[in-house]
Design a protein around this motif. Structure first.
Motif, mmCIF file in Angstrom:
data_model
loop_
_atom_site.group_PDB
_atom_site.id
_atom_site.type_symbol
_atom_site.label_atom_id
_atom_site.label_comp_id
_atom_site.label_asym_id
_atom_site.label_seq_id
_atom_site.Cartn_x
_atom_site.Cartn_y
_atom_site.Cartn_z
ATOM 1 N N VAL A 116 117.931 -20.077 50.051
ATOM 2 C CA VAL A 116 117.051 -20.382 51.182
ATOM 3 C C VAL A 116 117.250 -21.850 51.556
ATOM 4 O O VAL A 116 117.234 -22.724 50.685
ATOM 5 C CB VAL A 116 115.577 -20.109 50.810
ATOM 6 C CG1 VAL A 116 114.653 -20.478 51.957
ATOM 7 C CG2 VAL A 116 115.408 -18.643 50.440
ATOM 8 N N ARG A 117 117.437 -22.141 52.837
ATOM 9 C CA ARG A 117 117.765 -23.511 53.243
ATOM 10 C C ARG A 117 116.570 -24.449 53.191
ATOM 11 O O ARG A 117 116.723 -25.635 52.900
ATOM 12 C CB ARG A 117 118.339 -23.523 54.666
ATOM 13 C CG ARG A 117 119.715 -22.908 54.797
ATOM 14 C CD ARG A 117 120.277 -23.165 56.182
ATOM 15 N NE ARG A 117 120.475 -24.588 56.428
ATOM 16 C CZ ARG A 117 120.726 -25.110 57.627
ATOM 17 N NH1 ARG A 117 120.781 -24.325 58.686
ATOM 18 N NH2 ARG A 117 120.910 -26.402 57.767
ATOM 19 N N SER A 118 115.370 -23.925 53.476
ATOM 20 C CA SER A 118 114.207 -24.807 53.586
ATOM 21 C C SER A 118 112.966 -24.164 52.987
ATOM 22 O O SER A 118 112.813 -22.940 52.991
ATOM 23 C CB SER A 118 113.934 -25.151 55.056
ATOM 24 O OG SER A 118 115.045 -25.788 55.648
ATOM 25 N N TYR A 119 112.075 -25.029 52.507
ATOM 26 C CA TYR A 119 110.790 -24.583 51.975
ATOM 27 C C TYR A 119 109.742 -25.632 52.327
ATOM 28 O O TYR A 119 109.988 -26.839 52.206
ATOM 29 C CB TYR A 119 110.852 -24.414 50.456
ATOM 30 C CG TYR A 119 109.485 -24.238 49.825
ATOM 31 C CD1 TYR A 119 108.844 -23.004 49.856
ATOM 32 C CD2 TYR A 119 108.829 -25.317 49.238
ATOM 33 C CE1 TYR A 119 107.582 -22.845 49.306
ATOM 34 C CE2 TYR A 119 107.567 -25.167 48.678
ATOM 35 C CZ TYR A 119 106.947 -23.931 48.718
ATOM 36 O OH TYR A 119 105.695 -23.781 48.185
ATOM 37 N N ALA A 120 108.575 -25.188 52.778
ATOM 38 C CA ALA A 120 107.482 -26.112 53.087
ATOM 39 C C ALA A 120 106.166 -25.481 52.663
ATOM 40 O O ALA A 120 105.990 -24.262 52.756
ATOM 41 C CB ALA A 120 107.455 -26.441 54.579
ATOM 42 N N PHE B 297 104.163 -30.792 55.670
ATOM 43 C CA PHE B 297 104.379 -29.413 56.099
ATOM 44 C C PHE B 297 104.844 -29.366 57.555
ATOM 45 O O PHE B 297 105.814 -28.676 57.889
ATOM 46 C CB PHE B 297 103.081 -28.624 55.930
ATOM 47 C CG PHE B 297 103.163 -27.192 56.393
ATOM 48 C CD1 PHE B 297 103.865 -26.244 55.668
ATOM 49 C CD2 PHE B 297 102.514 -26.793 57.558
ATOM 50 C CE1 PHE B 297 103.932 -24.919 56.091
ATOM 51 C CE2 PHE B 297 102.571 -25.474 57.985
ATOM 52 C CZ PHE B 297 103.280 -24.540 57.248
ATOM 53 N N TYR B 298 104.171 -30.115 58.417
ATOM 54 C CA TYR B 298 104.561 -30.111 59.827
ATOM 55 C C TYR B 298 105.903 -30.801 60.046
ATOM 56 O O TYR B 298 106.673 -30.406 60.932
ATOM 57 C CB TYR B 298 103.471 -30.752 60.681
ATOM 58 C CG TYR B 298 102.343 -29.791 60.987
ATOM 59 C CD1 TYR B 298 102.540 -28.739 61.875
ATOM 60 C CD2 TYR B 298 101.103 -29.919 60.373
ATOM 61 C CE1 TYR B 298 101.519 -27.835 62.150
ATOM 62 C CE2 TYR B 298 100.076 -29.014 60.640
ATOM 63 C CZ TYR B 298 100.294 -27.975 61.531
ATOM 64 O OH TYR B 298 99.283 -27.070 61.790
ATOM 65 N N ASP C 250 109.180 -29.057 61.780
ATOM 66 C CA ASP C 250 110.023 -29.687 62.800
ATOM 67 C C ASP C 250 111.499 -29.609 62.406
ATOM 68 O O ASP C 250 112.364 -29.289 63.235
ATOM 69 C CB ASP C 250 109.617 -31.153 63.002
ATOM 70 C CG ASP C 250 108.294 -31.296 63.744
ATOM 71 O OD1 ASP C 250 107.873 -30.321 64.401
ATOM 72 O OD2 ASP C 250 107.687 -32.380 63.658
ATOM 73 N N ASP C 251 111.786 -29.916 61.142
ATOM 74 C CA ASP C 251 113.175 -29.870 60.675
ATOM 75 C C ASP C 251 113.711 -28.441 60.711
ATOM 76 O O ASP C 251 114.860 -28.203 61.112
ATOM 77 C CB ASP C 251 113.273 -30.424 59.251
ATOM 78 C CG ASP C 251 113.159 -31.943 59.203
ATOM 79 O OD1 ASP C 251 113.187 -32.573 60.280
ATOM 80 O OD2 ASP C 251 113.037 -32.496 58.095
ATOM 81 N N PHE D 224 115.077 -28.585 54.865
ATOM 82 C CA PHE D 224 113.905 -29.338 54.416
ATOM 83 C C PHE D 224 113.473 -28.836 53.047
ATOM 84 O O PHE D 224 113.240 -27.641 52.856
ATOM 85 C CB PHE D 224 112.736 -29.199 55.391
ATOM 86 C CG PHE D 224 111.513 -29.966 54.954
ATOM 87 C CD1 PHE D 224 111.401 -31.313 55.234
ATOM 88 C CD2 PHE D 224 110.506 -29.339 54.233
ATOM 89 C CE1 PHE D 224 110.293 -32.039 54.808
ATOM 90 C CE2 PHE D 224 109.393 -30.051 53.799
ATOM 91 C CZ PHE D 224 109.288 -31.403 54.098
ATOM 92 N N VAL D 225 113.383 -29.766 52.097
ATOM 93 C CA VAL D 225 112.909 -29.458 50.749
ATOM 94 C C VAL D 225 111.948 -30.568 50.339
ATOM 95 O O VAL D 225 112.330 -31.741 50.346
ATOM 96 C CB VAL D 225 114.071 -29.384 49.734
ATOM 97 C CG1 VAL D 225 113.539 -29.039 48.345
ATOM 98 C CG2 VAL D 225 115.108 -28.364 50.174
#
Length: 229
Positions: free
Chosen positions: A99-103, A112-113, A117-118, A125-126
C-alpha cells in the motif's frame, strides 16, 4: 473511467465520505462496501486511479487482503485510512504489503489532512510513527534469518490467531502449504507447539507484544496491550 474508489463498511456514512473527499478535490468519488470478488469486479469495471480502503475493512487481515489486491492490480494506487485508534505496529503492514499511503485521523488530524492532500496528488504518505516502526524492522535478529519471507508471514499470522484456512486465504497459498511452513517453523525454531512459536517469535523480534491482536466473538480485533489495561 478513472476516479477514486473508497471501500468502507460504514454504509450509513458513504454519502458523507463522498462529499468530504470531493470537497478536498478527489475526482469522481464512488464509495462501496463490496468485498472480495465483488470488489475486484468493480475495480475491473471502474478502473479507478486510486483505491482508498478503511483500515479495519477486513478486520485484522486488511493489510494482507490489500497485498492480494496489489498482486491483482499492480498499477493501482492504493491507500489505507483510519479514523479510529490503530497502532503503528499494525499500520506498518499496509506499507510492507504494497500500500503506497496510510493516514490516521485519530493520531493527528492536521497530519491526516496533509496525508489526504498527498494521496490526492498521487504522492506517497506514511506517518512518521509508522515509518519509524518500518525502519526498525529492516534487519531482524539472527534467529529470524533462518526463515524465508513467506514463512515469517505465516508465523505472524499464527501468532495473531489466524486459522490454517485464514492464513491460506490471506497469503494466497494453499492450506497444505501453510502446514508445510508451520512444520518448517517447528524445526527451525526448535519448538513443539503454538505456544512455543509465539515465545520464539517474541524472543527473536519477529513480532512484538503491541502487534498481537485478540479476537472477540464479534470478530473485532484490538491490540492485546489494550486488552490488558
Amino acid at each position: 473511467m478513472g476516479g477514486t474508489l473508497v471501500v468502507s463498511r460504514a454504509v450509513n456514512n458513504h454519502s458523507f465520505y463522498k462529499k468530504q473527499l470531493e470537497t478536498l478535490g478527489f475526482p469522481n468519488v464512488r464509495v462501496t462496501s463490496l468485498d472480495r470478488d465483488g470488489l475486484s469486479a468493480l475495480i475491473y469495471d471502474m478502473k479507478p486511479d486510486l483505491l482508498i480502503m478503511g483500515a479495519r475493512f477486513y478486520q485484522c487481515s486488511t493489510p494482507y487482503m490489500m497485498r492480494g489486491m496489489r498482486r491483482d492490480f499492480p498499477k493501482l494506487n492504493m491507500a489505507a485510512l483510519s479514523i479510529g485508534e490503530y497502532p503503528a505496529d499494525l499500520a506498518m503492514y499496509f506499507i510492507l504489503n504494497g500500500v503506497r499511503s496510510y493516514a490516521n485521523a485519530f493520531d493527528d488530524i492536521d497530519e491526516f489532512y496533509k496525508g489526504l492532500d498527498d494521496i490526492r496528488d498521487g504522492k506517497e504518505f506514511v506517518p512518521e510513527t509508522v515509518q519509524e516502526r518500518i525502519d526498525a524492522r529492516t534487519e531482524y535478529p539472527a534467529g529470524a534469518r533462518l526463515l524465508t519471507r513467506i514463512t515469517t508471514e505465516v508465523l505472524r499470522c499464527i501468532c495473531n490467531g489466524f486459522s490454517k484456512e485464514e492464513i491460506a486465504d490471506n497469503l494466497a497459498i494453499s492450506p497444505r502449504t501453510v502446514e508445510n511452513h508451520r512444520n518448517e517453523l517447528y524445526r527451525s525454531l526448535n519448538v513443539r507447539n503454538m505456544a512455543g512459536l509465539l515465545a520464539a517469535a517474541l524472543d527473536i523480534g519477529i513480532i512484538t507484544r503491541d502487534e498481537l491482536v485478540f479476537r472477540h466473538r464479534n470478530f473485532m480485533c484490538t491490540p492485546l496491550a489494550e486488552k490488558e489495561k
